[in-house]
Design a protein around this motif. Sequence first.
Motif, PDB file in Angstrom:
ATOM      1  N   LYS A 149      37.614  26.742  56.126  1.00  0.00           N
ATOM      2  CA  LYS A 149      36.304  26.196  56.567  1.00  0.00           C
ATOM      3  C   LYS A 149      36.197  27.198  55.133  1.00  0.00           C
ATOM      4  N   SER A 150      34.967  27.100  55.336  1.00  0.00           N
ATOM      5  CA  SER A 150      33.418  28.183  54.139  1.00  0.00           C
ATOM      6  C   SER A 150      33.214  29.396  54.652  1.00  0.00           C
ATOM      7  N   LEU A 151      33.549  30.296  54.128  1.00  0.00           N
ATOM      8  CA  LEU A 151      33.005  31.686  54.944  1.00  0.00           C
ATOM      9  C   LEU A 151      32.185  32.454  53.802  1.00  0.00           C
ATOM     10  N   ASP A 152      31.592  31.947  52.708  1.00  0.00           N
ATOM     11  CA  ASP A 152      30.243  32.277  52.196  1.00  0.00           C
ATOM     12  C   ASP A 152      30.425  33.977  51.991  1.00  0.00           C
ATOM     13  N   HIS A 153      31.282  34.370  51.391  1.00  0.00           N
ATOM     14  CA  HIS A 153      31.524  35.648  51.238  1.00  0.00           C
ATOM     15  C   HIS A 153      31.167  36.044  50.061  1.00  0.00           C
ATOM     16  N   THR A 154      30.612  37.229  50.022  1.00  0.00           N
ATOM     17  CA  THR A 154      29.499  38.105  49.733  1.00  0.00           C
ATOM     18  C   THR A 154      30.536  39.449  48.674  1.00  0.00           C
ATOM     19  N   CYS A 165      37.360  51.203  51.768  1.00  0.00           N
ATOM     20  CA  CYS A 165      36.961  50.580  50.303  1.00  0.00           C
ATOM     21  C   CYS A 165      36.423  49.704  50.636  1.00  0.00           C
ATOM     22  N   LYS A 166      34.870  49.450  50.280  1.00  0.00           N
ATOM     23  CA  LYS A 166      34.746  47.977  49.618  1.00  0.00           C
ATOM     24  C   LYS A 166      33.675  47.996  48.733  1.00  0.00           C
ATOM     25  N   THR A 167      33.648  46.038  47.881  1.00  0.00           N
ATOM     26  CA  THR A 167      32.803  46.306  46.467  1.00  0.00           C
ATOM     27  C   THR A 167      31.683  46.369  47.598  1.00  0.00           C
ATOM     28  N   SER A 168      30.559  46.267  45.836  1.00  0.00           N
ATOM     29  CA  SER A 168      29.521  46.240  45.969  1.00  0.00           C
ATOM     30  C   SER A 168      29.051  44.282  46.711  1.00  0.00           C
ATOM     31  N   MET A 169      27.832  43.484  47.040  1.00  0.00           N
ATOM     32  CA  MET A 169      27.589  42.141  47.449  1.00  0.00           C
ATOM     33  C   MET A 169      27.096  42.119  45.957  1.00  0.00           C
ATOM     34  N   VAL A 170      28.328  41.345  46.085  1.00  0.00           N
ATOM     35  CA  VAL A 170      27.400  39.368  44.795  1.00  0.00           C
ATOM     36  C   VAL A 170      26.982  38.399  45.882  1.00  0.00           C
ATOM     37  N   ALA A 171      25.709  37.811  45.562  1.00  0.00           N
ATOM     38  CA  ALA A 171      24.900  37.299  46.080  1.00  0.00           C
ATOM     39  C   ALA A 171      25.307  35.853  46.267  1.00  0.00           C
ATOM     40  N   LEU A 172      25.689  35.130  47.449  1.00  0.00           N
ATOM     41  CA  LEU A 172      25.322  33.184  47.248  1.00  0.00           C
ATOM     42  C   LEU A 172      25.148  32.657  45.829  1.00  0.00           C
ATOM     43  N   ASN A 173      25.392  31.186  45.656  1.00  0.00           N
ATOM     44  CA  ASN A 173      24.649  30.525  44.278  1.00  0.00           C
ATOM     45  C   ASN A 173      24.048  31.397  43.246  1.00  0.00           C
ATOM     46  N   THR A 174      24.580  32.851  42.693  1.00  0.00           N
ATOM     47  CA  THR A 174      25.108  32.955  41.426  1.00  0.00           C
ATOM     48  C   THR A 174      26.256  32.799  41.026  1.00  0.00           C
ATOM     49  N   ILE A 175      26.191  33.142  39.866  1.00  0.00           N
ATOM     50  CA  ILE A 175      27.361  32.624  38.370  1.00  0.00           C
ATOM     51  C   ILE A 175      28.862  32.788  39.051  1.00  0.00           C
ATOM     52  N   ASP A 176      28.402  34.492  39.438  1.00  0.00           N
ATOM     53  CA  ASP A 176      29.859  34.915  39.501  1.00  0.00           C
ATOM     54  C   ASP A 176      30.270  34.956  41.230  1.00  0.00           C
ATOM     55  N   ASN A 177      29.332  33.555  42.000  1.00  0.00           N
ATOM     56  CA  ASN A 177      30.132  33.672  43.274  1.00  0.00           C
ATOM     57  C   ASN A 177      30.133  32.099  43.234  1.00  0.00           C
ATOM     58  N   HIS A 178      31.902  31.980  43.121  1.00  0.00           N
ATOM     59  CA  HIS A 178      31.013  30.584  42.532  1.00  0.00           C
ATOM     60  C   HIS A 178      32.398  28.960  44.356  1.00  0.00           C
ATOM     61  N   SER A 180      34.237  26.187  45.627  1.00  0.00           N
ATOM     62  CA  SER A 180      34.048  24.104  45.367  1.00  0.00           C
ATOM     63  C   SER A 180      34.924  23.794  46.737  1.00  0.00           C
ATOM     64  N   ASP A 181      35.194  22.691  46.260  1.00  0.00           N
ATOM     65  CA  ASP A 181      36.115  21.980  46.975  1.00  0.00           C
ATOM     66  C   ASP A 181      37.080  21.435  46.525  1.00  0.00           C
ATOM     67  N   PHE A 182      38.558  22.481  46.703  1.00  0.00           N
ATOM     68  CA  PHE A 182      39.401  22.074  46.067  1.00  0.00           C
ATOM     69  C   PHE A 182      41.300  21.057  48.090  1.00  0.00           C
ATOM     70  N   LEU A 183      41.495  20.442  47.214  1.00  0.00           N
ATOM     71  CA  LEU A 183      42.106  19.134  48.149  1.00  0.00           C
ATOM     72  C   LEU A 183      41.326  18.867  49.579  1.00  0.00           C
ATOM     73  N   GLU A 184      41.862  19.188  50.481  1.00  0.00           N
ATOM     74  CA  GLU A 184      40.993  19.475  52.315  1.00  0.00           C
ATOM     75  C   GLU A 184      40.731  20.252  52.231  1.00  0.00           C
ATOM     76  N   SER A 185      41.195  21.837  51.307  1.00  0.00           N
ATOM     77  CA  SER A 185      40.342  22.981  51.756  1.00  0.00           C
ATOM     78  C   SER A 185      39.028  23.401  50.565  1.00  0.00           C
ATOM     79  N   LYS A 186      38.349  24.130  51.310  1.00  0.00           N
ATOM     80  CA  LYS A 186      37.006  25.126  50.667  1.00  0.00           C
ATOM     81  C   LYS A 186      37.891  26.367  49.893  1.00  0.00           C
ATOM     82  N   TRP A 187      36.789  26.206  48.425  1.00  0.00           N
ATOM     83  CA  TRP A 187      37.898  26.908  47.700  1.00  0.00           C
ATOM     84  C   TRP A 187      36.678  28.221  47.684  1.00  0.00           C
ATOM     85  N   GLU A 188      36.827  29.675  47.924  1.00  0.00           N
ATOM     86  CA  GLU A 188      35.469  30.129  47.034  1.00  0.00           C
ATOM     87  C   GLU A 188      36.133  31.311  46.295  1.00  0.00           C
TER      88      GLU A 188
END
Length: 265
Positions: A149-154, A165-178, A180-188
């Motif tokens: 399942k998709s996480l839509d993680h940022t 410690c954590k990273t800064s947020m990378v917004a969805l639907n931007t060039i650095d937040n990709h 796709s579907d990979f075989l039968e799985s979701k890939w982020e």
Amino acid sequence: MKNILFIPLLLVLLFLTSCGPNQDKQAALALSRANSYLVKNDTTMALSVIDSALVNYTNAKEMRAKLEMMKGDIYTDLCNQLKRGVDSCDIIIRQKLKDFVVQDRPYDKNKWYVYKRQTFKRSWDRSFIEVNLNDKGLMYLTSNYIGEKSLDHTGIRVYDKDLSCKTSMVALNTIDNHHSDFLESKWEKVSYKEGASDDLISFIVSHPGRHFKAVFLGKKYYYILLEKYDIEAVVKSYELSQLLKQRQALKLKLHSVDKQICKNC
């Protein structure tokens, strides 16, 4: 009337004292001062004194020749020091590169170094934190998620007990937040560029012996245990990054010194 005559006479005296033997003495003093700075290994101040003297004492021909010679010797020594520094970096870099494979990326002139345990062949079917490092020393992290399942993680957070410690947020639907579907799985795949992962890199490098976990932060959370070799990838890539940046800085300085030497030729 006395005041009117006094001003031109003063100007004549100043002109006379700025020429000839007086300039030779001043230039000689400048040479001595520059040499005293060299004894202290302060080449910046030595060059500053020399350049100032060359501008101010144009009539001190003999001393100017000595100042020019000293300036040339300083730049030659600097050049040799920088070359030795580059050579030393190259030796250590070649040794550390044994843990990496070279990767070319489309439309990118830089070479990218991938830690051997994180190559695509070893990591294509797992969720993990990936290290990106190019030959200029640029380094950043990427979070790779693969699941049903998709996480839509940022972003990601890395932690162990009281440390976190954590990273800064990378917004969805931007060039650095990709996504796709990979075989039968979701890939982020989320890339934390331009400093977005710098704090997290420093955090991991500062605590290489901890048993870190990571959580992918999105509409849903996903937890993983950082493998030992993934932590090693961050630490070893950081060490290589610092050496590559050091070599790059030395080469830039060397180029600048070479230009100065050519001016003096």
